[in-house]
Design an enzyme around this catalytic site. Structure first.
Site, short mmCIF file in Angstrom:
data_model
loop_
_atom_site.label_atom_id
_atom_site.label_comp_id
_atom_site.label_asym_id
_atom_site.label_seq_id
_atom_site.Cartn_x
_atom_site.Cartn_y
_atom_site.Cartn_z
N PHE A 134 22.82 49.94 37.56
CA PHE A 134 24.07 49.23 37.23
C PHE A 134 23.73 48.21 36.15
O PHE A 134 22.57 47.81 36.02
CB PHE A 134 24.59 48.53 38.48
CG PHE A 134 25.94 49.01 38.93
CD1 PHE A 134 26.27 50.35 38.90
CD2 PHE A 134 26.89 48.11 39.41
CE1 PHE A 134 27.51 50.79 39.33
CE2 PHE A 134 28.14 48.54 39.84
CZ PHE A 134 28.45 49.88 39.80
N HIS A 146 39.35 40.96 35.94
CA HIS A 146 38.77 41.74 37.02
C HIS A 146 38.32 40.90 38.19
O HIS A 146 38.49 41.28 39.35
CB HIS A 146 37.58 42.52 36.46
CG HIS A 146 36.91 43.41 37.47
ND1 HIS A 146 37.62 44.34 38.19
CD2 HIS A 146 35.62 43.51 37.85
CE1 HIS A 146 36.77 44.99 39.00
NE2 HIS A 146 35.56 44.50 38.82
N ARG A 180 28.97 42.93 31.63
CA ARG A 180 30.40 43.16 31.37
C ARG A 180 30.98 42.29 30.27
O ARG A 180 31.82 42.74 29.50
CB ARG A 180 31.17 42.90 32.65
CG ARG A 180 30.83 43.93 33.67
CD ARG A 180 31.45 43.65 34.98
NE ARG A 180 31.16 44.78 35.83
CZ ARG A 180 31.52 44.88 37.09
NH1 ARG A 180 32.18 43.91 37.66
NH2 ARG A 180 31.21 45.95 37.77
N LEU A 212 41.06 50.32 37.30
CA LEU A 212 39.65 50.24 36.90
C LEU A 212 38.95 51.59 36.83
O LEU A 212 39.10 52.42 37.71
CB LEU A 212 38.91 49.38 37.93
CG LEU A 212 37.42 49.22 37.65
CD1 LEU A 212 37.20 48.10 36.67
CD2 LEU A 212 36.66 48.96 38.93
N GLN A 258 35.98 37.04 34.99
CA GLN A 258 35.35 38.24 34.46
C GLN A 258 36.39 39.24 33.98
O GLN A 258 37.35 39.54 34.68
CB GLN A 258 34.52 38.91 35.55
CG GLN A 258 33.88 40.20 35.07
CD GLN A 258 32.72 40.58 35.95
OE1 GLN A 258 32.91 41.04 37.07
NE2 GLN A 258 31.53 40.37 35.47
N HIS A 316 36.75 43.08 32.87
CA HIS A 316 36.00 44.33 33.00
C HIS A 316 36.27 45.17 31.76
O HIS A 316 37.41 45.32 31.36
CB HIS A 316 36.45 45.07 34.26
CG HIS A 316 35.47 46.12 34.69
ND1 HIS A 316 35.25 47.26 33.95
CD2 HIS A 316 34.64 46.20 35.76
CE1 HIS A 316 34.33 47.99 34.56
NE2 HIS A 316 33.94 47.37 35.66
C1 LIG Z 1 39.20 47.63 41.12
C2 LIG Z 1 38.04 46.84 41.61
C3 LIG Z 1 36.80 47.42 41.72
C4 LIG Z 1 35.70 46.71 42.21
N1 LIG Z 1 34.50 47.32 42.33
C5 LIG Z 1 33.45 46.63 42.85
C6 LIG Z 1 32.19 47.24 43.06
O1 LIG Z 1 32.00 48.42 42.79
N2 LIG Z 1 31.19 46.51 43.58
C7 LIG Z 1 31.34 45.21 43.92
O2 LIG Z 1 30.41 44.60 44.41
N3 LIG Z 1 32.55 44.60 43.74
C8 LIG Z 1 33.59 45.27 43.22
N4 LIG Z 1 34.79 44.63 43.03
C9 LIG Z 1 34.96 43.26 43.50
C10 LIG Z 1 35.17 43.25 45.00
O3 LIG Z 1 35.77 44.44 45.43
C11 LIG Z 1 36.07 42.12 45.44
O4 LIG Z 1 35.59 40.93 44.91
C12 LIG Z 1 36.06 41.99 46.95
O5 LIG Z 1 36.38 43.21 47.56
C13 LIG Z 1 36.99 40.93 47.44
O6 LIG Z 1 36.99 40.96 48.84
P1 LIG Z 1 37.66 39.84 49.69
O7 LIG Z 1 37.40 40.18 51.11
O8 LIG Z 1 37.21 38.53 49.19
O9 LIG Z 1 39.21 39.98 49.36
P2 LIG Z 1 40.27 41.15 49.58
O10 LIG Z 1 39.66 42.43 49.95
O11 LIG Z 1 41.18 41.11 48.40
O12 LIG Z 1 41.05 40.67 50.83
C14 LIG Z 1 41.93 39.58 50.80
C15 LIG Z 1 42.61 39.51 52.13
O13 LIG Z 1 43.30 38.30 52.22
C16 LIG Z 1 44.59 38.52 52.70
N5 LIG Z 1 45.41 37.41 52.20
C17 LIG Z 1 45.52 36.96 50.93
N6 LIG Z 1 46.34 35.90 50.88
C18 LIG Z 1 46.76 35.69 52.15
C19 LIG Z 1 47.62 34.75 52.74
N7 LIG Z 1 48.24 33.81 52.04
N8 LIG Z 1 47.83 34.82 54.07
C20 LIG Z 1 47.22 35.78 54.82
N9 LIG Z 1 46.40 36.68 54.29
C21 LIG Z 1 46.17 36.64 52.98
C22 LIG Z 1 44.95 39.89 52.25
O14 LIG Z 1 45.90 40.45 53.11
C23 LIG Z 1 43.62 40.60 52.38
O15 LIG Z 1 43.46 41.06 53.70
C24 LIG Z 1 35.87 45.36 42.55
C25 LIG Z 1 37.13 44.77 42.43
C26 LIG Z 1 38.20 45.49 41.95
C27 LIG Z 1 39.51 44.80 41.81
#
Ligand SMILES: Cc1cc2nc3c(=O)[nH]c(=O)nc-3n(C[C@H](O)[C@H](O)[C@H](O)COP(=O)(O)OP(=O)(O)OC[C@H]3O[C@@H](n4cnc5c(N)ncnc54)[C@H](O)[C@@H]3O)c2cc1C
Ligand code: SF4
Ligand code: FES
Lengths: 294, 609
Positions: free
Chosen positions: B113, B346, B281, B245, B233, B235
């Site tokens: 990567f 991103h 990136r 993406l 960031q 992408h």
């Molecule tokens: C398209 C894409 C591809 C990616 N690919 C990679 C990769 O290959 N490798 C890598 O390491 N990272 C990758 N990333 C980054 C990574 O996926 C994210 O940073 C990470 O998944 C975020 O996880 P999280 O648990 O913080 O948030 P999320 O999975 O977004 O979860 C947020 C949660 O909070 C809840 N929520 C939000 N606001 C509220 C509220 N006010 N009240 C109650 N609930 C709320 C939502 O319902 C959800 O359940 C990628 C990101 C994207 C967008």
């Protein structure tokens, strides 16, 4: 930009609303607000004209148990400017943001991974974000998933679907793990290939909604849950005992044997999971398994 | 009022991991989430998850790459902790059944990567996030962890003390989306914010519609500073029409970028002579836009990403869902044609300031995942580092909140970590238009007991919602669209002082407009209009923070590029920009970066790839 919206049967409601017995001052103020909004919308509608832009007409199912005038289900027409590449979800967002912010539907990822916008579009279960409007006949009729209780507009109650998913004990349960916590369990490439398709399910509920058996038998586990059972039953990393247990679950009265191989689930699955095939394979496994005891 | 030991807000990867960790400690834990857990945006992650698992690799190499990738804005204690914990966390999800891609010997596959000196990115096809999210949700189900799904958390219940470091978080307030009821959630031990990204502050983003920076904005208004918000960031490979993406995995497998003249510009125009397409990136995003600005873009908008030469078999094995994405969202067959790509928002490297245990300066308030900034990614996140981050720091926050004895954190948080006041000249005063009225901290009267604090906050929320439902006014969608456009136009990959100042003016205008916002839908049932209206307020706060940080940081570091400042200024700028809400009057200050690691002190070096 064209801003035409035709709402059927809404005009007369405002008067009734003002008359209806309102309880709290808050309710009364809200009712008055609704009336003002209705009047405003009507004025807008009358002023607006369609220009030459290419448009698409959506016929969208509306229902709200609380709001007068929407308690009786109806269809509203929304005329939305069309551009190439536009999806059903894009059009719904446009209609909501430009015409009627009360139009309610679920959506989040816009890329067919969150599974929240499965809808009944022109008579078929589809993901809104993955469906190009150009491929559909106009006007486009958008309804909530059939056989599920409607909460409001296009939002259905998913609880029953979630319950069925959870009924198959949808979690990995290995007999034995490597002693070293930094050592993975080995899985052959072939085995991963075998379960690969089954692991793609995004819990959208389209398959369940398309299934005649599920429509008639509320307890039927349904294609998604059975597929989930398949995902684990076929994973070589779980032991034989666990597999037995899994087969027992899917063999119960409302399990795999209910499936009549109509393929409707397989047809609508947006992740191309061969659901019917997986159900059939589990039936075969169950038979083989039973033979061992006889 | 609902009561639990630990309340986790958000059920993506970070939230689920935190909840499982708290449960492991024996806590009664609940997940409160606006989307059902499997709908969280973690499910969209494609490329992979980094951990040093193999011979020849080691945690300190991973840490070194991460520090270099961060452009020396990461904090060493966070980076070291991360790289050390990651292998065990990744193998643990393998033990939980995660369907990783496999080698012939049955072990999980790893691939190269961008910015990594070893092929340490483990993956499950190009759907790594989907499998990670589902695997973890399954484990939460297995443990019987309570989930309040489709409950929108609108506010934190925090005591009203002058100094944020004296405040305690006793819970939160949430809105049951289905019924419209507003309830208090009391957390006996702690609240963990895991609300994910803030991509919706921009109009071209890879993020889900739900990624509105709620956790960040709520913590900010409760008194926790936001850290390094300017570090956004972009992408380099998103589909031009939707922002969907195209994973870095495509370049990892050997995908090539071409400009309109079919030049392999990463090499031919000297953007990254060693690593080419696999440079980090920020480097690739700038290269693409430079090509477009120089008139070598296709349709003046994008460049091409070509994977045809990889062959059908390899593409189907490792990148199959990329084919679907290109087909469904852009109408392009990746086996036959190159795919159009351009940079898009991103990831937010910045966020809620926390230490290595996920704790903020407010007692009982934690944050993990993309909403948090433990300062792991600094000025630039390396691909595949976010998923292990949410495992590592989600777990740590969960353990800590549930009362496990943890090593005392080395990273300092809160106003006492301040090293100097910030200097920035905004053209308009940032912050609340009408500062006092929307104060989220519960007022003194009710604050005598923890329950009182929650009750008081519930009352405020009920009132706020009632007002929004009753008033007449403009639709939030207009305000939201204005801010998103401003951000994409002026606070994007390339940033100029005048543009940033203009952006602050426009955000202020949007704030004023927001003062007239009202919810048109009068219903209590599933009122998405109301939720989006509340979210828009959060978008305003994070957008402003991003812009203020960008204006303040007069240098070029990682993802943050400034027209007037074309060099990295290590003497002056190895420090974090911090923004504190202070009752609606945002205050900027700085905090030093910690470069002293476990083994050695990291020496800033030039970032060449
Ligand atoms: C398209 C894409 C591809 C990616 N690919 C990679 C990769 O290959 N490798 C890598 O390491 N990272 C990758 N990333 C980054 C990574 O996926 C994210 O940073 C990470 O998944 C975020 O996880 P999280 O648990 O913080 O948030 P999320 O999975 O977004 O979860 C947020 C949660 O909070 C809840 N929520 C939000 N606001 C509220 C509220 N006010 N009240 C109650 N609930 C709320 C939502 O319902 C959800 O359940 C990628 C990101 C994207 C967008
Ligand atoms: S099996 Fe397919 S149709 Fe059924 S819920 Fe899963 S993704 Fe949807
Ligand atoms: S919006 Fe997520 S599947 Fe369509």
């Amino acid at each position: 930009m064209s801003t035409q919206i035709e709402q059927q049967e809404t005009e007369s409601e405002s008067e009734q609303e003002a008359e209806s017995a309102v309880e709290s001052p808050g309710d009364r103020r809200r009712a008055q607000k609704q009336q003002r909004l209705d009047e405003q919308k009507q004025a807008e509608r009358e002023e607006s004209t369609l220009d030459d832009e290419e448009t698409i007409t959506l016929k969208v199912f509306r229902y709200d148990p609380e709001v007068e005038g929407k308690q009786e289900p109806r269809f509203d027409d929304f005329v939305v400017p069309f551009h190439k590449g536009m999806t059903i979800l894009d059009a719904l967002i446009y209609a909501r943001d430009q015409y009627d912010s009360s139009l309610t539907f679920r959506h989040s990822c816009r890329q067919a991974v969150c599974g929240s916008d499965a809808l009944f579009v022109n008579g078929r279960q589809r993901l809104g974000c993955k469906t190009q409007i150009a491929e559909l006949e106009s006007p486009v009729r958008i309804e909530p998933l059939p056989h599920q209780e409607v909460v409001k507009d296009l939002v259905v109650d998913m609880e029953h679907f979630y319950d069925q998913m959870e009924a198959v004990e949808p979690y990995f349960d290995a007999d034995e793990l490597p002693d070293d916590e930094l050592e993975e369990q080995r899985q052959s490439r072939e085995n991963r290939e075998k379960v690969k398709m089954s692991t793609r399910c995004i819990w959208c509920g389209a398959c369940m909604s398309s299934c005649n058996i599920a429509a008639g038998d509320n307890e039927y586990l349904g294609p998604a849950a059975i597929n989930k059972a398949y995902r684990f039953a076929m994973d070589e990393r779980e032991g034989a005992d666990r597999k037995q247990e899994r087969l027992r679950i899917i063999e119960q009265e409302h399990g795999v044997w209910r499936c009549q191989t109509q393929f409707s689930c397989t047809e609508v699955c947006p992740k191309d999971i061969p659901l019917t095939e997986h159900i059939q394979e589990l039936k075969r496994e169950a038979v083989k398994n039973n033979l061992k005891f006889w | 009022m609902y009561e639990h030991d630990v309340i986790v807000v958000g059920a993506g990867g970070a939230g689920l991991r935190a909840a499982i960790a708290a449960h492991e400690e024996g806590a009664d834990v609940a997940l409160v989430t606006k989307l059902h857990p499997v709908r969280s945006h973690t499910g969209a992650a494609e490329g992979g998850i980094n951990a040093a698992l193999r011979e020849g690799d080691s945690w300190d190499l991973h840490a070194y790459d991460t520090m270099k990738g961060s452009d020396y804005l990461g904090d060493a204690p966070a980076i070291d902790t991360f790289a050390k914990d990651a292998p065990e966390e990744v193998i643990q999800i393998e033990h939980w059944g995660m369907p990783f891609s496999r080698e012939d010997d049955g072990r999980v596959s790893q691939r190269p990567f961008g910015g990594m000196s070893f092929p340490r990115t483990t993956y499950a096809g190009a759907e790594t996030g989907h499998h990670l999210l589902h695997t973890m949700y399954e484990q939460a189900v297995k443990r019987g962890i309570e989930v309040y799904d489709e409950w929108y958390v609108t506010n934190l219940a925090v005591t009203d003390h002058e100094d944020p470091e004296d405040r305690t978080c006793h819970g939160c307030v949430a809105y049951d989306i289905k019924s419209g009821e507003i309830h208090g959630f009391r957390a006996k031990n702690g609240v963990i914010l895991a609300t994910g990204g803030l991509g919706q502050a921009f109009d071209h983003t890879t993020n889900a519609v739900a990624n509105t920076g709620d956790g960040c904005a709520m913590a900010y208004r409760a008194g926790v500073p936001m850290e390094d918000m300017e570090m956004i960031q972009f992408h380099p490979t998103t589909l031009p029409s939707t922002g969907v993406l195209i994973s870095e995995g495509v370049r990892g497998e050997g995908g090539i970028l071409y400009n309109e003249d079919e030049e392999r510009f990463m090499f031919e125009h000297g953007y990254a002579n060693n690593d080419g397409e696999l440079a980090s990136r920020d480097v690739v995003s700038r290269a693409e836009l430079t090509e477009v600005n120089a008139g070598r873009g296709i349709e003046d908008e994008y460049v091409h990403l070509d994977m045809r030469h990889l062959g059908e078999e390899r593409i189907l094995d490792r990148l199959e869902n990329i084919l679907h994405l290109a087909e469904d969202f852009e109408g392009v067959d990746g086996l036959d044609e190159p795919m159009p790509v351009k940079p898009g928002q991103h990831y937010a490297m910045g966020g809620v300031e926390t230490d290595e245990n996920g704790e903020t300066c407010i007692e009982g308030l934690y944050a993990a995942g993309e909403t948090a900034c433990v300062s792991l990614h600094g000025a630039n996140r390396l691909g595949g580092n976010a998923l292990p981050e949410l495992l590592v720091f989600g777990a740590r926050a969960g353990h800590h909140a549930a009362g496990k004895d943890m090593k005392v954190a080395e990273i300092e948080t809160g106003p006492s970590a301040k090293s100097e006041d910030g200097a920035v000249e905004p053209p308009v005063a940032p912050g609340a238009v009408d500062a006092g009225s929307d104060d989220v901290v519960a007022d003194g009267g009710a604050a005598a007991t923890p329950k009182g604090v929650v009750k008081g906050t519930v009352e405020e929320e009920r009132q706020r919602v009632e007002e929004l439902l009753e008033a007449d006014g403009i639709n939030h969608a207009e305000v939201r669209a204005d801010v998103q456009e401003t951000m994409t136009q002026r606070v994007n990959v390339f940033r100029e002082e005048d543009g940033l100042k203009q952006a602050l003016r426009e955000i202020k205008d949007a704030r004023r407009e927001y003062g007239n916002v009202a919810v048109a839908d009068p219903s209590r049932t599933y009122n998405t209009d109301l939720i989006h209206t509340i979210e828009t307020r959060n978008i305003l706060d994070v957008a402003e923070a991003i812009t203020i940080g960008a204006l303040a940081r007069e240098e070029f570091r990682g993802a943050h590029w400034r027209a007037e400042h074309q060099e990295r200024k290590d003497d002056e700028w190895i420090k974090h920009t911090m923004l504190a809400w202070n009752d609606g009057e945002p205050e900027l200050y700085y905090k030093p970066v910690v470069l002293e690691g476990d083994e050695e002190t990291y020496e800033p070096k030039e970032r060449s790839y």
